[in-house]
Design a protein around this motif. Structure first.
Motif, mmCIF file in Angstrom:
data_model
loop_
_atom_site.group_PDB
_atom_site.id
_atom_site.type_symbol
_atom_site.label_atom_id
_atom_site.label_comp_id
_atom_site.label_asym_id
_atom_site.label_seq_id
_atom_site.Cartn_x
_atom_site.Cartn_y
_atom_site.Cartn_z
ATOM 1 N N GLN A 44 47.218 37.168 44.393
ATOM 2 C CA GLN A 44 46.765 36.053 43.475
ATOM 3 C C GLN A 44 46.244 36.473 42.010
ATOM 4 O OE1 GLN A 44 43.804 34.285 45.785
ATOM 5 N NE2 GLN A 44 45.033 33.011 47.492
ATOM 6 N N VAL A 45 45.541 37.396 41.872
ATOM 7 C CA VAL A 45 45.110 38.005 40.704
ATOM 8 C C VAL A 45 46.236 38.224 39.684
ATOM 9 C CG1 VAL A 45 43.742 39.538 39.344
ATOM 10 C CG2 VAL A 45 42.797 38.472 41.404
ATOM 11 N N GLU A 46 47.147 39.001 40.433
ATOM 12 C CA GLU A 46 48.579 39.440 39.623
ATOM 13 C C GLU A 46 49.336 38.364 39.068
ATOM 14 O OE1 GLU A 46 52.254 42.497 40.208
ATOM 15 O OE2 GLU A 46 50.574 42.302 41.724
ATOM 16 N N ALA A 47 49.146 37.032 39.741
ATOM 17 C CA ALA A 47 50.231 35.993 39.643
ATOM 18 C C ALA A 47 49.604 35.007 38.330
ATOM 19 C CB ALA A 47 50.272 34.755 40.711
ATOM 20 N N LEU A 48 48.242 35.512 38.058
ATOM 21 C CA LEU A 48 47.614 34.746 36.888
ATOM 22 C C LEU A 48 48.246 35.222 35.763
ATOM 23 C CD1 LEU A 48 43.894 35.197 37.863
ATOM 24 C CD2 LEU A 48 45.427 33.044 38.152
ATOM 25 N N SER A 49 48.298 34.178 34.423
ATOM 26 C CA SER A 49 48.546 34.824 33.168
ATOM 27 C C SER A 49 47.733 35.801 32.637
ATOM 28 C CB SER A 49 48.551 33.527 32.518
ATOM 29 O OG SER A 49 47.326 33.094 31.983
ATOM 30 N N PRO A 50 48.177 36.346 31.857
ATOM 31 C CA PRO A 50 47.236 37.464 31.075
ATOM 32 C C PRO A 50 45.882 36.845 30.944
ATOM 33 C CG PRO A 50 49.081 37.891 30.405
ATOM 34 C CD PRO A 50 49.358 36.642 31.109
ATOM 35 N N GLY A 51 46.060 35.778 30.010
ATOM 36 C CA GLY A 51 44.513 35.170 29.615
ATOM 37 C C GLY A 51 43.693 34.828 30.734
ATOM 38 N N GLN A 52 44.328 34.011 31.840
ATOM 39 C CA GLN A 52 43.557 33.920 32.901
ATOM 40 C C GLN A 52 42.941 34.912 33.473
ATOM 41 O OE1 GLN A 52 46.760 31.641 34.918
ATOM 42 N NE2 GLN A 52 45.584 29.684 34.497
ATOM 43 N N ARG A 53 43.797 35.875 33.740
ATOM 44 C CA ARG A 53 43.444 37.126 34.419
ATOM 45 C C ARG A 53 42.252 37.888 33.683
ATOM 46 N NH1 ARG A 53 48.183 38.971 35.792
ATOM 47 N NH2 ARG A 53 48.418 39.994 33.652
ATOM 48 N N ASP A 54 42.295 37.944 32.370
ATOM 49 C CA ASP A 54 41.197 38.404 31.692
ATOM 50 C C ASP A 54 40.074 37.811 31.604
ATOM 51 O OD1 ASP A 54 42.938 40.598 30.843
ATOM 52 O OD2 ASP A 54 43.304 39.738 28.590
ATOM 53 N N ARG A 59 34.420 37.636 33.612
ATOM 54 C CA ARG A 59 33.396 36.974 34.369
ATOM 55 C C ARG A 59 32.973 37.869 35.614
ATOM 56 N NH1 ARG A 59 30.291 33.602 33.246
ATOM 57 N NH2 ARG A 59 28.724 35.001 34.313
ATOM 58 N N ALA A 60 33.818 38.597 36.093
ATOM 59 C CA ALA A 60 33.585 39.668 37.003
ATOM 60 C C ALA A 60 32.552 40.924 36.278
ATOM 61 C CB ALA A 60 34.575 40.260 37.453
ATOM 62 N N ILE A 61 32.747 41.234 35.122
ATOM 63 C CA ILE A 61 32.063 42.140 34.399
ATOM 64 C C ILE A 61 30.665 41.708 34.233
ATOM 65 C CG2 ILE A 61 32.027 43.610 32.222
ATOM 66 C CD1 ILE A 61 35.168 43.649 32.512
ATOM 67 N N CYS A 68 29.914 42.838 27.925
ATOM 68 C CA CYS A 68 31.269 42.759 27.434
ATOM 69 C C CYS A 68 31.514 41.329 26.593
ATOM 70 C CB CYS A 68 32.455 42.412 28.786
ATOM 71 S SG CYS A 68 34.144 42.474 28.120
ATOM 72 N N GLN A 69 31.905 41.632 25.592
ATOM 73 C CA GLN A 69 32.158 40.489 24.822
ATOM 74 C C GLN A 69 33.413 39.615 24.720
ATOM 75 O OE1 GLN A 69 29.435 38.940 22.603
ATOM 76 N NE2 GLN A 69 28.506 40.495 23.568
ATOM 77 N N GLY A 70 34.179 40.346 25.194
ATOM 78 C CA GLY A 70 35.649 39.977 25.448
ATOM 79 C C GLY A 70 36.452 40.810 26.040
ATOM 80 N N VAL A 71 37.588 40.547 26.906
ATOM 81 C CA VAL A 71 38.315 41.653 27.168
ATOM 82 C C VAL A 71 39.449 41.539 26.334
ATOM 83 C CG1 VAL A 71 39.981 42.177 29.257
ATOM 84 C CG2 VAL A 71 37.443 41.357 29.716
ATOM 85 N N THR A 72 39.851 42.625 25.875
ATOM 86 C CA THR A 72 40.803 42.725 24.849
ATOM 87 C C THR A 72 42.316 43.232 25.383
ATOM 88 O OG1 THR A 72 40.470 45.043 24.511
ATOM 89 C CG2 THR A 72 39.544 43.145 22.844
ATOM 90 N N ARG A 76 47.195 47.335 35.163
ATOM 91 C CA ARG A 76 47.006 47.529 36.617
ATOM 92 C C ARG A 76 46.552 49.230 36.786
ATOM 93 N NH1 ARG A 76 50.240 46.936 40.666
ATOM 94 N NH2 ARG A 76 50.167 44.670 41.103
ATOM 95 N N GLY A 77 45.596 49.163 37.729
ATOM 96 C CA GLY A 77 44.887 50.700 37.942
ATOM 97 C C GLY A 77 45.853 51.432 38.652
ATOM 98 N N GLU A 78 45.418 52.770 38.696
ATOM 99 C CA GLU A 78 46.160 53.726 39.876
ATOM 100 C C GLU A 78 46.104 53.501 41.139
ATOM 101 O OE1 GLU A 78 44.696 57.549 39.197
ATOM 102 O OE2 GLU A 78 44.803 57.511 36.796
ATOM 103 N N LYS A 79 44.997 52.596 41.779
ATOM 104 C CA LYS A 79 44.863 52.367 43.152
ATOM 105 C C LYS A 79 45.802 50.996 43.244
ATOM 106 C CE LYS A 79 41.470 51.301 46.592
ATOM 107 N NZ LYS A 79 39.946 50.951 46.809
ATOM 108 N N PRO A 80 46.529 50.727 44.169
ATOM 109 C CA PRO A 80 46.908 49.407 44.370
ATOM 110 C C PRO A 80 45.849 48.185 44.540
ATOM 111 C CG PRO A 80 47.748 50.952 46.114
ATOM 112 C CD PRO A 80 46.795 51.616 45.333
ATOM 113 N N GLY A 81 46.100 47.245 43.825
ATOM 114 C CA GLY A 81 45.237 46.101 43.729
ATOM 115 C C GLY A 81 43.996 46.379 42.834
ATOM 116 N N SER A 82 44.192 47.235 41.849
ATOM 117 C CA SER A 82 42.967 47.553 41.020
ATOM 118 C C SER A 82 43.484 47.216 39.764
ATOM 119 C CB SER A 82 42.394 48.926 41.084
ATOM 120 O OG SER A 82 43.337 49.818 40.547
ATOM 121 N N TRP A 83 42.510 47.014 38.733
ATOM 122 C CA TRP A 83 42.881 46.594 37.516
ATOM 123 C C TRP A 83 41.932 47.459 36.449
ATOM 124 C CZ3 TRP A 83 46.883 43.501 36.125
ATOM 125 C CH2 TRP A 83 47.568 42.994 37.221
#
Length: 116
Positions: A44-54, A59-61, A68-72, A76-83
């Motif tokens: 579900q997270v991967e299906a989001l647009s980049p702006g929605q995902r950021d 919000r999580a951070i 965090c003033q803004g996600v620039t 994808r992270g090294e571990k599956p499902g991580s960012w």
């Protein structure tokens, strides 16, 4: 003889402390269900647009009590499902989502390469 009985009794008590086969099977089943739910959340997270995902990442951070003033950027992270999310001020955070939808945020600051 008495010492043998004490050792035997102690061994039986230790054997009774472990989980039963049914408890272990239930725990294994629950772990497998959580893994499936976590994979669905990652999809579900991967299906989001980049702006929605950021937006989800900032919000999580912030919910983790981190600045965090803004996600620039995010990737994808090294571990599956991580960012990995990078904030305007340069901080970086690894974000993973659990089966319950809760985000796990781990902050790190890359160390500069040693100068020669």
């Amino acid at each position: 003889m008495r010492a043998l009985l004490v050792m035997l009794g102690g061994s039986l008590m230790l054997a009774a402390c472990g989980p039963s086969a049914e408890q272990q099977a239930a725990a294994n089943e629950a772990a497998a269900a959580n893994a499936v739910e976590a994979q669905q959340m990652a999809t579900q997270v991967e299906a989001l647009s980049p702006g929605q995902r950021d937006g989800v990442f900032i919000r999580a951070i912030r919910d983790a009590g981190l600045r965090c003033q803004g996600v620039t950027s995010s990737e994808r992270g090294e571990k599956p499902g991580s960012w990995v999310a990078t904030c305007q001020e340069g901080s970086r955070h690894i974000i993973t989502f659990g089966a319950n939808g809760m985000a796990n945020v781990t902050s790190f600051t890359p160390q500069p390469a040693p100068q020669r």
